[in-house]
Design a protein around this motif. Sequence first.
Motif, mmCIF file in Angstrom:
data_model
loop_
_atom_site.group_PDB
_atom_site.id
_atom_site.type_symbol
_atom_site.label_atom_id
_atom_site.label_comp_id
_atom_site.label_asym_id
_atom_site.label_seq_id
_atom_site.Cartn_x
_atom_site.Cartn_y
_atom_site.Cartn_z
ATOM 1 N N ARG A 25 0.683 -0.912 0.277
ATOM 2 C CA ARG A 25 0.059 0.132 0.286
ATOM 3 C C ARG A 25 0.311 1.010 0.061
ATOM 4 N NH1 ARG A 25 -2.679 -2.770 3.877
ATOM 5 N NH2 ARG A 25 -2.210 -1.419 5.262
ATOM 6 N N GLU A 26 2.092 1.110 0.747
ATOM 7 C CA GLU A 26 3.351 2.550 0.936
ATOM 8 C C GLU A 26 3.323 2.729 -0.293
ATOM 9 O OE1 GLU A 26 6.276 1.840 3.379
ATOM 10 O OE2 GLU A 26 5.692 4.060 4.416
ATOM 11 N N GLY A 27 3.932 1.499 -1.801
ATOM 12 C CA GLY A 27 4.003 1.961 -2.722
ATOM 13 C C GLY A 27 5.359 0.865 -3.214
ATOM 14 N N TYR A 28 5.987 0.082 -2.250
ATOM 15 C CA TYR A 28 6.714 -0.591 -3.016
ATOM 16 C C TYR A 28 7.185 -1.866 -2.020
ATOM 17 C CZ TYR A 28 11.294 -2.352 -4.055
ATOM 18 O OH TYR A 28 12.532 -4.002 -3.576
ATOM 19 N N PHE A 29 7.654 -2.941 -2.213
ATOM 20 C CA PHE A 29 7.713 -4.290 -1.645
ATOM 21 C C PHE A 29 7.995 -5.823 -2.099
ATOM 22 C CE2 PHE A 29 6.733 -9.077 -0.131
ATOM 23 C CZ PHE A 29 7.716 -8.903 0.840
ATOM 24 N N SER A 30 9.499 -5.792 -1.210
ATOM 25 C CA SER A 30 10.151 -6.639 -1.963
ATOM 26 C C SER A 30 10.542 -7.750 -1.003
ATOM 27 C CB SER A 30 11.073 -6.290 -3.057
ATOM 28 O OG SER A 30 12.386 -7.395 -2.633
ATOM 29 N N ASP A 31 10.836 -8.552 -1.037
ATOM 30 C CA ASP A 31 10.981 -9.751 -0.078
ATOM 31 C C ASP A 31 12.576 -8.921 0.414
ATOM 32 O OD1 ASP A 31 10.340 -11.668 1.833
ATOM 33 O OD2 ASP A 31 11.998 -12.947 1.023
ATOM 34 N N GLU A 32 13.648 -8.456 -0.338
ATOM 35 C CA GLU A 32 14.577 -8.548 -0.280
ATOM 36 C C GLU A 32 14.288 -6.898 0.472
ATOM 37 O OE1 GLU A 32 17.380 -10.723 -0.440
ATOM 38 O OE2 GLU A 32 15.899 -12.233 -0.714
ATOM 39 N N MET A 33 13.584 -6.138 0.939
ATOM 40 C CA MET A 33 13.432 -5.058 0.855
ATOM 41 C C MET A 33 14.314 -4.703 2.158
ATOM 42 S SD MET A 33 9.989 -3.560 1.618
ATOM 43 C CE MET A 33 10.255 -1.870 1.641
ATOM 44 N N GLU A 34 15.161 -3.809 2.486
ATOM 45 C CA GLU A 34 15.655 -2.826 3.877
ATOM 46 C C GLU A 34 14.125 -2.543 4.322
ATOM 47 O OE1 GLU A 34 19.063 -0.993 1.930
ATOM 48 O OE2 GLU A 34 20.459 -2.134 2.229
ATOM 49 N N LEU A 35 14.274 -3.003 5.954
ATOM 50 C CA LEU A 35 14.062 -2.283 6.904
ATOM 51 C C LEU A 35 14.610 -1.421 7.843
ATOM 52 C CD1 LEU A 35 11.222 -4.450 7.075
ATOM 53 C CD2 LEU A 35 10.869 -2.935 5.559
ATOM 54 N N ILE A 36 14.154 -0.158 8.336
ATOM 55 C CA ILE A 36 14.805 -0.041 9.302
ATOM 56 C C ILE A 36 13.644 -0.674 10.390
ATOM 57 C CG2 ILE A 36 15.180 1.959 11.144
ATOM 58 C CD1 ILE A 36 16.565 1.966 9.145
ATOM 59 N N THR A 37 14.462 -0.974 11.052
ATOM 60 C CA THR A 37 13.629 -1.966 12.699
ATOM 61 C C THR A 37 13.782 -1.111 13.761
ATOM 62 O OG1 THR A 37 14.618 -3.609 13.766
ATOM 63 C CG2 THR A 37 13.052 -4.180 11.945
ATOM 64 N N GLU A 38 12.722 -0.605 14.939
ATOM 65 C CA GLU A 38 13.213 -0.370 16.215
ATOM 66 C C GLU A 38 12.722 -0.314 17.226
ATOM 67 O OE1 GLU A 38 12.024 4.592 14.107
ATOM 68 O OE2 GLU A 38 10.164 3.660 14.920
ATOM 69 N N GLU A 39 13.426 -0.518 18.468
ATOM 70 C CA GLU A 39 12.370 -0.738 19.772
ATOM 71 C C GLU A 39 12.398 0.670 20.780
ATOM 72 O OE1 GLU A 39 13.886 -4.634 21.589
ATOM 73 O OE2 GLU A 39 14.846 -5.084 19.090
ATOM 74 N N PHE A 40 11.740 0.946 20.690
ATOM 75 C CA PHE A 40 11.760 1.453 22.566
ATOM 76 C C PHE A 40 10.449 0.958 23.547
ATOM 77 C CE2 PHE A 40 7.684 0.791 19.003
ATOM 78 C CZ PHE A 40 6.427 0.543 19.808
ATOM 79 N N GLU A 41 10.614 2.362 24.480
ATOM 80 C CA GLU A 41 9.704 2.265 25.609
ATOM 81 C C GLU A 41 9.608 3.484 26.259
ATOM 82 O OE1 GLU A 41 14.210 2.584 28.386
ATOM 83 O OE2 GLU A 41 14.019 3.879 27.829
ATOM 84 N N VAL A 42 8.547 3.368 26.529
ATOM 85 C CA VAL A 42 7.408 4.077 26.807
ATOM 86 C C VAL A 42 7.781 4.952 27.981
ATOM 87 C CG1 VAL A 42 4.925 4.604 27.836
ATOM 88 C CG2 VAL A 42 4.937 3.022 26.094
ATOM 89 N N VAL A 43 7.121 6.241 27.872
ATOM 90 C CA VAL A 43 7.878 7.288 28.698
ATOM 91 C C VAL A 43 7.293 8.338 30.245
ATOM 92 C CG1 VAL A 43 10.963 7.021 28.499
ATOM 93 C CG2 VAL A 43 8.922 8.530 27.310
ATOM 94 N N GLU A 44 5.872 7.752 29.378
ATOM 95 C CA GLU A 44 4.730 8.381 29.473
ATOM 96 C C GLU A 44 3.331 8.217 29.053
ATOM 97 O OE1 GLU A 44 2.929 12.614 30.874
ATOM 98 O OE2 GLU A 44 5.146 12.936 30.445
ATOM 99 N N ILE A 45 3.127 7.609 29.982
ATOM 100 C CA ILE A 45 1.497 7.203 28.950
ATOM 101 C C ILE A 45 0.443 8.566 29.790
ATOM 102 C CG2 ILE A 45 -0.641 6.110 29.294
ATOM 103 C CD1 ILE A 45 1.229 3.580 29.650
ATOM 104 N N LEU A 46 0.028 9.064 28.361
ATOM 105 C CA LEU A 46 -1.588 10.349 28.155
ATOM 106 C C LEU A 46 -2.583 10.470 29.403
ATOM 107 C CD1 LEU A 46 0.374 12.050 25.587
ATOM 108 C CD2 LEU A 46 1.006 12.470 28.130
#
Length: 136
Positions: free
Chosen positions: A115-136
């Motif tokens: 849907r974003e416009g491009y897919f390939s099994d070989e495409m490069e992704l940036i994977t991110e891990e995060f922590e919640v610091v504040e719930i509003l």
Amino acid sequence: MDAIDKLKAKYPGANSWKMGDSPELAHELATLIVKGIKTASCGSFASYHQEEPAPRIGSYNIILDGQDVPVCVIRLVSMRLVRFCDVTEAFARKEGEGDLSLGYWRKEHQQFFTREGYFSDEMELITEEFEVVEIL
């Protein structure tokens, strides 16, 4: 000063954004973050070149729901460049979506990137891990 501006004053340099590509998905993903189920995300490497400023480890992000209401603040703790085909079961679980399986993750993310416009099994992704610091 609105809620987002107040949060940006509290967390200098923070970006505000919603995840996904629809209000419904943004709400669902924000809820998973607040519940502590979703602790990771990813995007295409190409899309990261378009972000201003580019995400960096230690940066804060204000997560919005589907109606652009801030629900929490997260801090980026890890970033990696990974090909789509090399995403692991452990990372899929950290994304917190569906049944938490790699199969579900692959199916849903293939549809998202298409849907974003491009897919390939070989495409490069940036994977991110995060922590919640504040719930509003």
